[in-house]
Motif scaffolding. Sequence first.
Motif, PDB file in Angstrom:
ATOM      1  N   ARG A   1       0.851  -1.194   0.000  1.00 34.32           N
ATOM      2  CA  ARG A   1       0.000   0.000   0.000  1.00 34.32           C
ATOM      3  C   ARG A   1       0.885   1.242   0.000  1.00 34.32           C
ATOM      4  O   ARG A   1       2.038   1.209   0.426  1.00 34.32           O
ATOM      5  CB  ARG A   1      -0.966  -0.004   1.167  1.00 34.32           C
ATOM      6  N   GLN A   2       0.358   2.342  -0.506  1.00 37.18           N
ATOM      7  CA  GLN A   2       1.146   3.566  -0.688  1.00 37.18           C
ATOM      8  C   GLN A   2       1.722   4.084   0.626  1.00 37.18           C
ATOM      9  O   GLN A   2       2.858   4.527   0.685  1.00 37.18           O
ATOM     10  CB  GLN A   2       0.306   4.646  -1.360  1.00 37.18           C
ATOM     11  N   GLY A   3       0.950   4.017   1.712  1.00 34.24           N
ATOM     12  CA  GLY A   3       1.445   4.490   3.007  1.00 34.24           C
ATOM     13  C   GLY A   3       2.678   3.733   3.471  1.00 34.24           C
ATOM     14  O   GLY A   3       3.610   4.312   4.050  1.00 34.24           O
TER      15      GLY A   3
ATOM     16  N   ASP B   1       5.654   4.917   1.369  1.00 31.66           N
ATOM     17  CA  ASP B   1       6.097   6.227   1.836  1.00 31.66           C
ATOM     18  C   ASP B   1       6.918   6.099   3.118  1.00 31.66           C
ATOM     19  O   ASP B   1       7.939   6.773   3.279  1.00 31.66           O
ATOM     20  CB  ASP B   1       4.904   7.152   2.077  1.00 31.66           C
ATOM     21  N   LYS B   2       6.501   5.232   4.014  1.00 29.56           N
ATOM     22  CA  LYS B   2       7.206   5.026   5.276  1.00 29.56           C
ATOM     23  C   LYS B   2       8.607   4.471   5.031  1.00 29.56           C
ATOM     24  O   LYS B   2       9.592   4.949   5.600  1.00 29.56           O
ATOM     25  CB  LYS B   2       6.396   4.073   6.157  1.00 29.56           C
TER      26      LYS B   2
END
Length: 96
Positions: free
Chosen positions: A67-69, A72-73
């Motif tokens: 997932r995108q989150g 990003d993390k």
Amino acid sequence: MYFDDGTMQEWKASGRLVQEAIAELMDLIGSPWAPEKRQPPSGQGTFLGLTHDVERADQEHLSFWPRQGLLDKVCGMLEVAEESGLASGGASKLLV
């Protein structure tokens, strides 16, 4: 229509109804699902950090990706590691 025929009806409607019934059961036993974690029945969704798309599935392959989150993390952690001069051995032990 016989009972056996009922299992071959509209899957989208039955998926929504089953999900609502299970959510109600979870409420009754005192362990409701968090509203932000609920997803409507769909060909695409996210589970345990992976987004999947069964609408594009064929008989042998299923598409899924982080997932995108989560991406990003990890990218943020890598930037901090690079800026701080963390050695590659230490950086390889980072846990998300």
